[in-house]
Write a protein that holds these residues in place. Structure first.
Motif, PDB file in Angstrom:
ATOM      1  N   UNK A 252       0.820  -1.220   0.000  1.00 41.40           N
ATOM      2  CA  UNK A 252       0.000   0.000   0.000  1.00 41.40           C
ATOM      3  C   UNK A 252       0.854   1.270   0.000  1.00 41.40           C
ATOM      4  N   UNK A 253       2.085   1.172   0.504  1.00 43.33           N
ATOM      5  CA  UNK A 253       2.881   2.379   0.733  1.00 43.33           C
ATOM      6  C   UNK A 253       3.022   3.286  -0.495  1.00 43.33           C
ATOM      7  N   UNK A 254       3.373   2.766  -1.671  1.00 42.82           N
ATOM      8  CA  UNK A 254       3.518   3.717  -2.791  1.00 42.82           C
ATOM      9  C   UNK A 254       2.225   4.462  -3.114  1.00 42.82           C
ATOM     10  N   UNK A 255       1.085   3.809  -2.919  1.00 45.13           N
ATOM     11  CA  UNK A 255      -0.189   4.487  -3.191  1.00 45.13           C
ATOM     12  C   UNK A 255      -0.457   5.550  -2.129  1.00 45.13           C
ATOM     13  N   UNK A 256      -0.179   5.190  -0.900  1.00 45.20           N
ATOM     14  CA  UNK A 256      -0.339   6.167   0.182  1.00 45.20           C
ATOM     15  C   UNK A 256       0.588   7.360  -0.025  1.00 45.20           C
ATOM     16  N   UNK A 257       1.840   7.062  -0.388  1.00 49.07           N
ATOM     17  CA  UNK A 257       2.836   8.132  -0.486  1.00 49.07           C
ATOM     18  C   UNK A 257       2.509   9.123  -1.600  1.00 49.07           C
ATOM     19  N   UNK A 258       1.813   8.676  -2.631  1.00 50.18           N
ATOM     20  CA  UNK A 258       1.590   9.579  -3.758  1.00 50.18           C
ATOM     21  C   UNK A 258       0.159  10.055  -3.896  1.00 50.18           C
ATOM     22  N   UNK A 259      -0.773   9.409  -3.217  1.00 47.37           N
ATOM     23  CA  UNK A 259      -2.164   9.818  -3.380  1.00 47.37           C
ATOM     24  C   UNK A 259      -2.349  11.242  -2.866  1.00 47.37           C
ATOM     25  N   UNK A 260      -3.037  12.059  -3.633  1.00 47.27           N
ATOM     26  CA  UNK A 260      -3.170  13.458  -3.222  1.00 47.27           C
ATOM     27  C   UNK A 260      -4.011  13.670  -1.963  1.00 47.27           C
ATOM     28  N   UNK A 261      -4.846  12.716  -1.587  1.00 48.55           N
ATOM     29  CA  UNK A 261      -5.729  12.966  -0.441  1.00 48.55           C
ATOM     30  C   UNK A 261      -5.005  12.926   0.895  1.00 48.55           C
ATOM     31  N   UNK A 262      -3.904  12.179   0.958  1.00 53.07           N
ATOM     32  CA  UNK A 262      -3.158  12.154   2.218  1.00 53.07           C
ATOM     33  C   UNK A 262      -2.255  13.370   2.233  1.00 53.07           C
ATOM     34  N   UNK A 263      -1.973  13.871   3.412  1.00 52.23           N
ATOM     35  CA  UNK A 263      -1.264  15.140   3.439  1.00 52.23           C
ATOM     36  C   UNK A 263       0.241  14.969   3.365  1.00 52.23           C
ATOM     37  N   UNK A 264       0.729  13.740   3.552  1.00 53.73           N
ATOM     38  CA  UNK A 264       2.148  13.432   3.386  1.00 53.73           C
ATOM     39  C   UNK A 264       3.026  14.053   4.457  1.00 53.73           C
ATOM     40  N   UNK A 265       2.429  14.561   5.518  1.00 53.35           N
ATOM     41  CA  UNK A 265       3.268  15.119   6.573  1.00 53.35           C
ATOM     42  C   UNK A 265       3.598  14.064   7.619  1.00 53.35           C
ATOM     43  N   UNK A 266       2.864  12.961   7.625  1.00 52.47           N
ATOM     44  CA  UNK A 266       3.190  11.895   8.569  1.00 52.47           C
ATOM     45  C   UNK A 266       3.247  10.567   7.830  1.00 52.47           C
ATOM     46  N   UNK A 267       3.897   9.609   8.455  1.00 53.66           N
ATOM     47  CA  UNK A 267       4.140   8.333   7.794  1.00 53.66           C
ATOM     48  C   UNK A 267       2.862   7.500   7.721  1.00 53.66           C
ATOM     49  N   UNK A 268       2.884   6.514   6.837  1.00 51.06           N
ATOM     50  CA  UNK A 268       1.764   5.581   6.725  1.00 51.06           C
ATOM     51  C   UNK A 268       1.455   4.937   8.076  1.00 51.06           C
ATOM     52  N   UNK A 269       2.502   4.556   8.790  1.00 54.82           N
ATOM     53  CA  UNK A 269       2.289   3.884  10.073  1.00 54.82           C
ATOM     54  C   UNK A 269       1.553   4.806  11.058  1.00 54.82           C
ATOM     55  N   UNK A 270       2.020   6.061  11.142  1.00 58.22           N
ATOM     56  CA  UNK A 270       1.372   7.013  12.056  1.00 58.22           C
ATOM     57  C   UNK A 270      -0.056   7.286  11.615  1.00 58.22           C
ATOM     58  N   UNK A 271      -0.230   7.422  10.293  1.00 56.36           N
ATOM     59  CA  UNK A 271      -1.565   7.697   9.755  1.00 56.36           C
ATOM     60  C   UNK A 271      -2.531   6.569  10.107  1.00 56.36           C
ATOM     61  N   UNK A 272      -2.045   5.337   9.940  1.00 51.73           N
ATOM     62  CA  UNK A 272      -2.893   4.179  10.230  1.00 51.73           C
ATOM     63  C   UNK A 272      -3.185   4.080  11.728  1.00 51.73           C
TER      64      UNK A 272
END
Lengths: 396, 258
Positions: A252-272
């Motif tokens: 999932x990480x590459x999709x999370x890292x590039x999807x515009x809806x996530x703000x990208x200020x925190x990591x996938x782990x923190x977001x989850x």
């Protein structure tokens, strides 16, 4: 309890392959996803409404009517229908039509939309967004319940002797959910009418929506529709599932890292960890979803976003297999076992027909012969309920 | 990591938690909260803040008023502040810090001067606060800089910022350039600022104002300004609420910008 998926219809570049699907490819893919949702045993498929690229779903009614023809059982819904920029008369007409075509398998989630430029494209002003939403729903509510409507408001031309056609299937309007992420007035309106309240439950900390849901429950009881626990609550969520937790994060990480809806200020782990986003094994997704029930109380509908961020169709279909085979069956059982016997059932057309008519036959409106206009005579229908007299305006 | 407010050594009392039910005005320990934008260790901005806070405690003690101090160092919160700017949702230690600040009876804010202005970290921190978080809260302002040529940063930048927040900046602000640290007049300015802050805190001016007129300010529903009390504070007697419940659309006509 209903389980399903909702899509925002984004056409996003696949960050792994670098290719962007065409609108045609994405529309076809989402059609397959909707059909697949029924195949894997989900209860609901919902699609959003957008009027700007990179989203394709400007006409959810047309899309849902097509899906209705391809499916037999799944409930179709919206996530959301813009109650601000759409004319409530058109919403009443179009979705009553889809409700007929889908044989009652349709409900509606209403929201305001948050894109400033969209409003003037449709002759509206975002600064009036909230009163627009409230007034438009007041009208929509009447259009689906009264054969003939006289109405005057602030945001559209007045109606005199207007009949919205077709009348809802079995004279039972599509169930309505009101969606909001921060507005007490919307929760109040949902409670006042005894409609459902939907919290999208994404992109914000877990628990962000709790005050609004609790307000809705409290006011639902205040208006005499039942107890607080009988209020009708829907929640969103997002999930990415793999058999092993670490594979879920890795894939999932590459999709999370590039999807515009996530703000990208925190990591996938923190977001989850902090938001309702569920990434992990089927058991982890199950556990996280059960926490929603613990936090929000018994609720009626759980939807997940499963097809966004440029994920290829094949991956989405595999996700749906895991969701339908390994996650939802366990959740059905677990949630049912924890559910209060007093909790309201999830709304369906059949249940609402029973509620209105008991064992009696549903009303089937038949129009009178064409009189050449819509404003003279006693009623446009042969069998209108005498308890709802049609009062006609004086024509000036 | 949990937010552990460090304390000015001379104060023994514990930091009171965020509390929506103020104790009787004259007996409750007053809560002084320091917000320090300096990030060096040791930080001269923090040193300035500590001295103002200590003098404020002394002044309050002289009036037999108990008080506590909690310190919010913004450096360790930098990541959370940046995230909150982007997500709109303060989380973790930052949320704890904001709740501590919301309960303050008096605040001391200090910042280093960077590039002729206040620290961007301090501005970002204030940017993520609810607009109503500091209404009528007495606040002492301080700044440190590498040169006395930046002496107007407080009056030029901090005062307008906290005026927007509708806080009550005390009359004297304290600016400290390197030469000031060796000058006894810095001490007397600190003392004057502390006396002003202590007088406002002792008078319970914040609750005197907000108890009267809290409802007349605009509030973020579910915000942090009065945590826990939001659901009870909903006003159902508004044009929008009447419209929500099938009321006259005349309400909509008269509603301006939402």
């Amino acid at each position: 309890m209903q389980f399903g998926i909702f899509s925002v219809s984004d056409v996003t570049r696949n960050p792994v392959t670098g290719t962007t699907p065409s609108e045609a490819e994405r529309i076809d893919a989402l059609t397959r996803i909707a059909v697949k949702a029924e195949e894997v045993g989900l209860d609901v498929f919902a699609i959003g409404e957008h009027h700007n690229p990179p989203f394709f779903s400007s006409s959810p009614a047309a899309f849902l009517a097509h899906v209705a023809a391809l499916t037999k059982r799944i409930i179709l819904s919206t996530s959301v229908t813009l109650i601000t920029t759409n004319d409530p008369v058109r919403i009443a007409e179009e979705y009553a039509m889809v409700q007929h075509l889908a044989k009652g398998r349709l409900d509606l989630t209403l929201g305001r939309g948050n894109t400033v430029p969209v409003y003037p494209w449709f002759g509206q002003d975002i600064r009036k967004g909230l009163p627009l939403a409230l007034e438009n729903y007041n009208l929509l509510h009447r259009l689906w319940r009264e054969d003939v409507v006289d109405w005057e408001g602030s945001y559209r031309s007045a109606l005199q002797g207007f009949t919205s056609t077709p009348r809802p299937l079995d004279d039972v309007p599509p169930f309505v959910w009101h969606g909001s992420i921060r507005t007490p007035e919307i929760a109040e309106q949902a409670a006042y009418y005894g409609n459902g309240f939907f919290a999208n439950n994404i992109l914000a900390p877990t628990g962000h929506f709790l005050p609004l849901v609790n307000l809705y429950r409290r006011r639902f009881a205040h208006y005499g529709h039942g107890t607080e626990e009988q209020a009708i609550v829907g929640l969103g969520g997002q999930a990415f599932i793999a058999r092993r937790s670490q594979d879920a994060f890795r894939t999932f990480r590459p999709y999370f890292d590039e999807a515009p809806v996530y703000d990208h200020s925190i990591s996938l782990e923190t977001y989850a960890e902090r938001t309702p986003l569920s990434v992990g094994s089927p058991q982890q997704v199950i556990d996280k979803t059960l926490e929603f029930q613990e936090m929000f109380g018994d609720y009626q509908r759980q939807l997940w976003v499963m097809d966004h961020a440029g994920m290829p169709l094949k991956m989405v279909l595999e996700q749906l297999d895991l969701l339908g085979e390994e996650v939802v069956p366990v959740l059905r059982k677990e949630m049912a076992s924890r559910r209060s016997p007093q909790a309201a059932p999830a709304p369906t057309h059949e249940q609402r027909v029973r509620q209105k008519y008991g064992d009696g036959q549903p009303r089937q409106p038949r129009p009178n012969a064409n009189r050449g206009d819509n404003v003279t005579g006693t009623s446009p229908y042969q069998d209108s309920d005498p308890a709802t007299p049609a009062v006609y305006p004086v024509i000036r | 990591m949990t937010f552990e407010p460090s304390r000015v050594p001379a104060t023994a009392a514990d930091t009171a938690p965020a509390n929506t039910d103020p104790m009787p005005a004259d007996t409750a320990p007053r809560r002084i909260v320091v917000v320090n934008g300096g990030t060096s260790v040791p930080s001269s901005s923090r040193r300035l803040a500590d001295r103002i806070a200590q003098k404020t405690l002394d002044r309050l003690a002289a009036r037999d008023i108990k008080a506590t101090v909690a310190i919010i160092d913004l450096g360790p919160l930098a990541g959370e502040i940046a995230s909150a700017i982007v997500t709109g949702h303060p989380q973790g230690d930052l949320l704890t810090a904001i709740q501590t600040l919301a309960a303050a009876d008096g605040v001391v804010v200090t910042t280093p001067v960077y590039k002729a202005g206040m620290s961007g970290l301090l501005k970002s921190f204030v940017d993520v606060l609810d607009n109503d978080l500091l209404i009528a809260t007495p606040i002492a302002l301080g700044a440190t800089a590498g040169t006395s040529r930046h002496a107007l940063v407080i009056d030029d930048q901090l005062r307008p910022l906290f005026a927007f927040m509708r806080a009550l900046p005390v009359p004297t602000s304290v600016f400290a350039a390197p030469e000031d640290w060796g000058d006894a007049s810095l001490g007397s300015r600190i003392d004057r600022t502390a006396a002003e802050l202590a007088a406002l805190v002792a008078s319970s001016v914040r609750s005197a104002i907000t108890d009267q007129s809290w409802d007349s300010y605009q509030h973020t529903w579910g915000g942090n300004a009065r945590p826990g009390s939001s659901p009870l504070e909903i006003d159902f007697n508004t044009d929008l609420m009447r419209l929500a419940t099938g009321g006259s659309s005349r309400a909509g006509r008269e509603i301006g910008t939402a």
